[in-house]
Design an enzyme around this catalytic site. Structure first.
Site, PDB file in Angstrom:
ATOM      1  N   ASN A  42       6.332   2.984   7.219  1.00 54.68           N
ATOM      2  CA  ASN A  42       5.885   4.276   7.725  1.00 54.68           C
ATOM      3  C   ASN A  42       6.943   4.828   8.693  1.00 54.68           C
ATOM      4  OD1 ASN A  42       4.981   2.175   9.505  1.00 54.68           O
ATOM      5  ND2 ASN A  42       3.577   3.591  10.512  1.00 54.68           N
ATOM      6  N   GLU A  44       7.166   7.889  11.446  1.00 58.06           N
ATOM      7  CA  GLU A  44       6.431   8.915  12.177  1.00 58.06           C
ATOM      8  C   GLU A  44       7.373  10.009  12.676  1.00 58.06           C
ATOM      9  OE1 GLU A  44       2.745   6.115  13.704  1.00 58.06           O
ATOM     10  OE2 GLU A  44       4.210   6.803  15.167  1.00 58.06           O
ATOM     11  N   CYS A  53       3.850   7.757   5.056  1.00 58.36           N
ATOM     12  CA  CYS A  53       3.245   6.440   4.913  1.00 58.36           C
ATOM     13  C   CYS A  53       4.226   5.462   4.244  1.00 58.36           C
ATOM     14  CB  CYS A  53       1.981   6.518   4.082  1.00 58.36           C
ATOM     15  SG  CYS A  53       0.642   7.471   4.831  1.00 58.36           S
ATOM     16  N   GLU A  55       3.718   3.274   1.813  1.00 57.33           N
ATOM     17  CA  GLU A  55       3.689   3.196   0.354  1.00 57.33           C
ATOM     18  C   GLU A  55       4.413   4.392  -0.272  1.00 57.33           C
ATOM     19  OE1 GLU A  55       1.291   3.376   2.648  1.00 57.33           O
ATOM     20  OE2 GLU A  55      -0.658   3.396   1.663  1.00 57.33           O
ATOM     21  N   CYS A  82      -4.256   5.048   2.484  1.00 62.39           N
ATOM     22  CA  CYS A  82      -5.037   6.236   2.857  1.00 62.39           C
ATOM     23  C   CYS A  82      -5.391   7.033   1.588  1.00 62.39           C
ATOM     24  CB  CYS A  82      -4.256   7.095   3.854  1.00 62.39           C
ATOM     25  SG  CYS A  82      -2.924   8.073   3.137  1.00 62.39           S
TER      26      CYS A  82
HETATM   27 ZN    ZN Z   1      -0.930   7.053   3.166  1.00 62.25          ZN
END
Ligand code: ZN
Length: 123
Positions: A42, A44, A53, A55, A82
């Site tokens: 991830n 940010e 994210c 993935e 998510c």
């Molecule tokens: Zn995600």
């Protein structure tokens, strides 16, 4: 490489996540149908919605190396994917998705289990 081995790769790469705001580092590793593995973390941003994210970043790496839907057979993630990422997993038709449940036990699910009655762009 088993789902557990792929998960170990995801755990290791999570240490390289860029998560200065949430402090929640996530790693992911995808396995292609010819045996290659691509990792992601991830990333940010100070403008929070711009974060990516783990993935998604792993899938982006695989695509940049020439892989597409139907060529990625498994992914392991250090967190439950998510909702938005479940749509990405559906897009790529990934058969095995491995991640820990809330108690830390590893689960392997199909994308159909994670995103039932999913959506595709009408042809
Ligand atoms: Zn995600």
């Amino acid at each position: 490489m088993s789902g557990r081995d792929l998960y170990e790769r995801a755990l290791a790469v999570a240490q390289r996540a860029y998560a200065p705001y949430s402090k929640y580092s996530v790693g992911a590793a995808v396995r292609t149908n010819d045996g290659n593995v691509f990792e992601g973390v991830n990333v940010e941003n100070a403008a929070y919605p711009l974060g990516v994210c783990a993935e998604k970043s792993a899938l982006v790496r695989a695509v940049a190396e020439g892989y597409g839907p139907g060529q990625i057979e498994a992914i392991a993630i250090t967190a439950s994917p998510c909702g938005g990422c479940r749509q990405w997993l559906h897009e790529f038709g990934i058969a095995e998705v491995t991640f820990p449940d809330t108690g830390g036990a590893l689960l392997t699910r199909s994308v159909e289990q994670l995103l039932p009655e999913s959506w595709d762009l009408p042809e």
